[in-house]
Design an enzyme around this catalytic site. Structure first.
Site, PDB file in Angstrom:
ATOM      1  N   CYS A   2      -0.962   2.223   6.598  1.00  0.00           N
ATOM      2  CA  CYS A   2      -0.945   0.957   7.310  1.00  0.00           C
ATOM      3  C   CYS A   2      -2.349   0.710   7.853  1.00  0.00           C
ATOM      4  O   CYS A   2      -3.159   1.627   7.947  1.00  0.00           O
ATOM      5  CB  CYS A   2       0.035   1.012   8.474  1.00  0.00           C
ATOM      6  SG  CYS A   2       1.696   1.425   7.963  1.00  0.00           S
ATOM      7  N   ARG A  27      -4.630  -1.767   2.959  1.00  0.00           N
ATOM      8  CA  ARG A  27      -3.956  -0.527   3.360  1.00  0.00           C
ATOM      9  C   ARG A  27      -2.426  -0.671   3.369  1.00  0.00           C
ATOM     10  O   ARG A  27      -1.709   0.311   3.532  1.00  0.00           O
ATOM     11  CB  ARG A  27      -4.425  -0.109   4.751  1.00  0.00           C
ATOM     12  CG  ARG A  27      -5.919   0.142   4.830  1.00  0.00           C
ATOM     13  CD  ARG A  27      -6.317   0.513   6.230  1.00  0.00           C
ATOM     14  NE  ARG A  27      -5.748   1.790   6.598  1.00  0.00           N
ATOM     15  CZ  ARG A  27      -6.302   2.960   6.365  1.00  0.00           C
ATOM     16  NH1 ARG A  27      -7.466   3.019   5.768  1.00  0.00           N
ATOM     17  NH2 ARG A  27      -5.716   4.074   6.725  1.00  0.00           N
ATOM     18  N   TRP A  74       2.624  -0.747   5.480  1.00  0.00           N
ATOM     19  CA  TRP A  74       3.084  -0.208   4.206  1.00  0.00           C
ATOM     20  C   TRP A  74       4.284   0.637   4.579  1.00  0.00           C
ATOM     21  O   TRP A  74       4.142   1.705   5.180  1.00  0.00           O
ATOM     22  CB  TRP A  74       1.977   0.635   3.568  1.00  0.00           C
ATOM     23  CG  TRP A  74       2.294   1.141   2.204  1.00  0.00           C
ATOM     24  CD1 TRP A  74       2.101   0.478   1.030  1.00  0.00           C
ATOM     25  CD2 TRP A  74       2.840   2.425   1.859  1.00  0.00           C
ATOM     26  NE1 TRP A  74       2.500   1.271  -0.022  1.00  0.00           N
ATOM     27  CE2 TRP A  74       2.953   2.465   0.455  1.00  0.00           C
ATOM     28  CE3 TRP A  74       3.243   3.545   2.582  1.00  0.00           C
ATOM     29  CZ2 TRP A  74       3.453   3.570  -0.230  1.00  0.00           C
ATOM     30  CZ3 TRP A  74       3.739   4.645   1.905  1.00  0.00           C
ATOM     31  CH2 TRP A  74       3.837   4.649   0.510  1.00  0.00           C
ATOM     32  N   ASN A 100      -0.078   4.128  12.403  1.00  0.00           N
ATOM     33  CA  ASN A 100      -0.290   4.407  10.982  1.00  0.00           C
ATOM     34  C   ASN A 100       0.023   5.880  10.772  1.00  0.00           C
ATOM     35  O   ASN A 100      -0.483   6.723  11.498  1.00  0.00           O
ATOM     36  CB  ASN A 100      -1.763   4.108  10.641  1.00  0.00           C
ATOM     37  CG  ASN A 100      -2.158   4.658   9.289  1.00  0.00           C
ATOM     38  OD1 ASN A 100      -1.361   4.653   8.350  1.00  0.00           O
ATOM     39  ND2 ASN A 100      -3.383   5.138   9.189  1.00  0.00           N
ATOM     40  N   GLY A 101       0.869   6.191   9.785  1.00  0.00           N
ATOM     41  CA  GLY A 101       1.185   7.601   9.523  1.00  0.00           C
ATOM     42  C   GLY A 101       2.676   7.851   9.618  1.00  0.00           C
ATOM     43  O   GLY A 101       3.483   6.919   9.532  1.00  0.00           O
ATOM     44  N   GLU A 485      -7.643   7.459 -17.051  1.00  0.00           N
ATOM     45  CA  GLU A 485      -8.063   6.492 -16.036  1.00  0.00           C
ATOM     46  C   GLU A 485      -7.836   5.057 -16.523  1.00  0.00           C
ATOM     47  O   GLU A 485      -7.407   4.193 -15.750  1.00  0.00           O
ATOM     48  CB  GLU A 485      -9.537   6.739 -15.679  1.00  0.00           C
ATOM     49  CG  GLU A 485     -10.171   5.745 -14.722  1.00  0.00           C
ATOM     50  CD  GLU A 485      -9.566   5.742 -13.315  1.00  0.00           C
ATOM     51  OE1 GLU A 485      -8.719   6.593 -13.016  1.00  0.00           O
ATOM     52  OE2 GLU A 485      -9.945   4.854 -12.537  1.00  0.00           O
ATOM     53  N   LYS A 489      -5.567   2.419 -14.453  1.00  0.00           N
ATOM     54  CA  LYS A 489      -6.052   1.102 -13.996  1.00  0.00           C
ATOM     55  C   LYS A 489      -5.093   0.002 -14.421  1.00  0.00           C
ATOM     56  O   LYS A 489      -4.723  -0.852 -13.636  1.00  0.00           O
ATOM     57  CB  LYS A 489      -7.431   0.769 -14.580  1.00  0.00           C
ATOM     58  CG  LYS A 489      -8.648   1.431 -14.023  1.00  0.00           C
ATOM     59  CD  LYS A 489      -9.024   1.047 -12.628  1.00  0.00           C
ATOM     60  CE  LYS A 489      -8.248   1.828 -11.632  1.00  0.00           C
ATOM     61  NZ  LYS A 489      -8.712   3.067 -11.162  1.00  0.00           N
ATOM     62  N   GLU A 492      -1.664   0.184 -12.566  1.00  0.00           N
ATOM     63  CA  GLU A 492      -1.759  -0.182 -11.153  1.00  0.00           C
ATOM     64  C   GLU A 492      -1.749  -1.682 -10.924  1.00  0.00           C
ATOM     65  O   GLU A 492      -1.062  -2.166 -10.040  1.00  0.00           O
ATOM     66  CB  GLU A 492      -3.099   0.315 -10.580  1.00  0.00           C
ATOM     67  CG  GLU A 492      -3.157   1.715 -10.155  1.00  0.00           C
ATOM     68  CD  GLU A 492      -4.460   1.974  -9.424  1.00  0.00           C
ATOM     69  OE1 GLU A 492      -5.517   1.969 -10.085  1.00  0.00           O
ATOM     70  OE2 GLU A 492      -4.425   2.195  -8.205  1.00  0.00           O
ATOM     71  N   HIS A 508       1.534  15.609 -31.640  1.00  0.00           N
ATOM     72  CA  HIS A 508       2.516  16.553 -31.081  1.00  0.00           C
ATOM     73  C   HIS A 508       3.625  15.833 -30.307  1.00  0.00           C
ATOM     74  O   HIS A 508       4.341  16.459 -29.540  1.00  0.00           O
ATOM     75  CB  HIS A 508       1.814  17.569 -30.170  1.00  0.00           C
ATOM     76  CG  HIS A 508       0.804  18.395 -30.906  1.00  0.00           C
ATOM     77  ND1 HIS A 508       1.149  19.344 -31.836  1.00  0.00           N
ATOM     78  CD2 HIS A 508      -0.550  18.392 -30.878  1.00  0.00           C
ATOM     79  CE1 HIS A 508       0.060  19.899 -32.345  1.00  0.00           C
ATOM     80  NE2 HIS A 508      -0.994  19.328 -31.774  1.00  0.00           N
ATOM     81  N   LYS A 608      -4.313   1.428  -0.380  1.00  0.00           N
ATOM     82  CA  LYS A 608      -5.591   2.034  -0.747  1.00  0.00           C
ATOM     83  C   LYS A 608      -5.686   3.503  -0.337  1.00  0.00           C
ATOM     84  O   LYS A 608      -6.086   4.341  -1.121  1.00  0.00           O
ATOM     85  CB  LYS A 608      -6.725   1.223  -0.106  1.00  0.00           C
ATOM     86  CG  LYS A 608      -8.116   1.730  -0.422  1.00  0.00           C
ATOM     87  CD  LYS A 608      -8.515   1.400  -1.825  1.00  0.00           C
ATOM     88  CE  LYS A 608      -9.936   1.845  -2.140  1.00  0.00           C
ATOM     89  NZ  LYS A 608     -10.120   1.937  -3.609  1.00  0.00           N
TER      90      LYS A 608
END
Ligand code: M6R
Length: 613
Positions: A2, A27, A74, A100-101, A485, A489, A492, A508, A608
């Site tokens: 948050c 955030r 969040w 936050n947390g 990566e 990207k 996301e 395989h 983030k």
């Protein structure tokens, strides 16, 4: 996860809070709220959705006051709803908290508080903080209300377990805000006749770049006249203000439609700024002399997400340039490994934010097992930089987009610089090879400047493929992590199904997902593995894939008949090529998301900095 912000000064705090919340929105963005101290009373406005929704509600309620705080959420405990939005209040309504947390023991605390008669109005873990402070205010002895509040916060902290940062505003001390933290970020901004609290610096960077970092368990008290930091016993702690060398311009979109696009274009500068310190004396950074460096046999690199992919590239560097066996782990997994205590070992934590809970936990574990620790980090004063024995900073400026770009490429170059240094110090590479590698490194910003010119071509390509259901990315050696990566990207920001594989692995199993028209991106610079990649192109094409080759100029001719599209990236050394190869894939993710109408800078379900485990 948050974003939290606070202000006290001589002006109406509402515009500052709204502006700061917008900057912190990366955030978390499922709901938001503010509390303002207006004529001795706390006025709270909250709403579900992004900060722009809150802005409408604030405009209507029109609160005014010189002390206030805000939150963008969040969700962890309780769905996004107005009741679960912060700020949360105690029973009296005179004390509010933003947080936050995660408070891990909130259920038992809530039960206890309810048995004392406290009434809860949300499902959040945060609300217990407000009620616990209310309860503790009744029992602490103090000369005045300010001291009483500090003592109550300190007592509250001793009952909380978890990782958190929270701010408290109390109607009986209307001229101050207090904030405290355990393993979650919180910075104090020092202004003129006004002071700020925030989860990170960009929230108040337009007003000041002078900050105080708060340590775990400390309490920051801000008033319009100044700021002080106290320890858990209430004694004032000496703390030097630090000047942050980020400017407001780098924290803004600068004419680009999205931060993601702007930050892709920031890459030449970010590389240049990071490389300015690349020839630094790593023995000082690591706190190891040459004899100790020669003894170094084991390196563990720990990271999450994109930083993990950068770490995977770093493994090739450490092995090839420094002759050191490197083990790369996801931080969330590393914490639960049976680590054998070792001597002469180094753990490197790679993190943009320096606040990722999993990475911090993994570093703690490595420390306990006797590893020396080094952070490769972008944020000055972050928890990771304080936890590790040494720090190498990437100098990318603030990265606001949830999807990392410029910090990813800078992390790779930082790992390269370090491997080069270790290789020279332990005799694995000669002075001549060192100088050649260093020269190549210094040429990267220029090559990156060319690479970012690929946007138009990639944008055009996405017109053809953006509706595909599934995307595949393949690479080998240093380009294997780039395949991972590239897929991350795209996932996301566009929510498309995307997977990255080592090209040699598709036969395989993964090749079975390739269907007629499946876009397959081949990372295949004209290097020693080029021919092997050509075989992979043929295998995919034989199954109907639409094959896009990302190659260097020398790869164009031999590829003509084997692929559907060729994108030419500038050439650098084989080892550094991934830094440039990722660029078309960054544009790809951006343009597919854009064509699909996705909220590029606020991808769903993400935040983030992941400051919870
Ligand atoms: O701040 P950190 O580098 O520690 O963050 C690690 C990951 O959460 C981060 O790289 C994440 O995967 C990004 N959103 C990727 O674009």
């Amino acid at each position: 996860m948050c974003g939290i912000i606070g202000y006290t000064g001589k002006k109406n705090c509402v515009p500052f809070l709204m502006e700061g919340l917008k900057r912190l929105e990366y955030r978390g963005y499922d709901s938001a709220g503010v509390s303002i101290l207006q004529a001795g009373q706390i006025v709270t406005v909250r709403s579900v959705g992004k900060v722009e929704e809150l802005e409408k509600a604030v405009l209507q309620a029109n609160p005014q006051g010189m002390t206030g705080m805000g939150h963008t959420r969040w969700a962890t405990h309780g769905k996004p709803s107005e009741e679960n939005s912060h700020p949360h209040t105690d029973c009296t309504g005179d004390l509010v908290v933003v947080h936050n947390g995660i408070i891990e023991n909130y259920l038992s605390l809530r039960e206890k508080l309810e048995s004392y008669g406290h009434k809860f109005s949300s499902e959040t873990d945060t609300e217990v903080i407000a009620h616990l402070i209310e309860e503790n205010l009744l029992h602490v002895r103090a000369a005045d209300d300010e001291e009483r509040l500090i003592k109550a916060i300190s007592k509250t902290n001793s009952s909380l377990s978890g990782a958190f940062a929270y701010y408290v505003m109390w109607a009986r001390t209307p001229y101050l805000l207090a904030g405290t933290k355990i393993q979650n970020p919180m910075v104090v901004g020092l202004g003129k006749d006004e002071n700020y609290l925030a989860s990170d610096v960009p929230a108040f960077l337009a007003h000041t770049n002078k900050v105080l970092f708060v340590e775990d368990g400390e309490i920051a008290v801000i008033k319009s006249s100044g700021a002080k930091i106290l320890n858990a016993n209430g004694s004032v702690q000496k703390r030097k203000a630090v000047k942050i060398d980020w400017d407001q311009k780098t924290a803004e979109k600068g004419g680009y439609r999205h931060f993601l696009l702007k930050e892709i274009y920031d890459q030449p500068q970010a590389l240049e700024d990071t490389l300015r310190t690349a020839r630094m004396d790593f023995s000082k950074v690591l706190g190891l002399d040459t004899a100790a460096i020669r003894k170094l046999r084991t390196v563990h690199i720990i990271a999450c997400g994109s930083a993990y992919h950068a770490a995977l590239v770093g493994k090739y560097y450490l092995e090839q340039l420094a002759g050191i066996v490197a083990n790369v782990d996801l931080a969330s997994e590393y914490k639960y490994r049976a680590l054998v205590p070792v001597k002469d070992a180094l753990a490197i934590a790679v993190s943009q934010s320096g606040e990722t809970a999993d990475t911090l936990g993994a570093v703690q574990k490595a420390k306990e097992a006797g590893f020396r620790t080094l952070a490769i980090c972008n944020v000055r004063g972050s928890s990771l930089t304080r936890l590790c024995d040494g720090v190498f900073y990437t100098h990318c400026g603030p990265e606001i987009s949830v999807a990392s770009t410029k910090t990813f490429t800078s992390q790779i170059t930082a790992l390269y610089a370090m491997a080069m240094f270790l290789g020279q110090a332990n005799g694995n590479i000669s002075k001549a090879v060192f100088e050649k590698s260093y020269k190549e490194l210094l040429m990267l910003p220029k090559a990156m400047n060319e690479a970012v010119k690929l946007e138009y071509e990639v944008r055009h390509l996405t017109r053809k493929i953006y509706k595909a259901d599934r995307f595949i990315f393949l690479g080998r050696h240093v380009n294997f992590p780039i395949a991972l990566e590239g897929a991350l990207k795209l996932k996301e920001v566009s929510y498309k199904s995307a997977e990255g594989f080592a090209a040699g692995e598709i036969k395989h199993g993964p090749i079975s997902v390739i269907d007629k028209g499946t876009p397959v991106f081949m990372l295949m610079p004209a290097d020693g593995l080029f021919d092997k990649m050509v075989s992979a192109c043929q295998e995919c094409r034989a199954r109907g894939a639409f094959v896009v080759a990302i190659t260097t100029k020398a790869g164009v001719k031999p590829l003509k008949n084997f692929v559907d599209k060729i994108i030419i990236v500038p050439k650098t050394s084989d080892l550094l090529q991934p830094v440039l190869d990722i660029v078309p894939l960054q544009f790809l993710a951006y343009w597919i998301a854009k064509r699909l109408g996705c909220d590029i800078d606020h991808p769903r379900h993400l935040a983030k900095s992941v400051t919870v485990e």
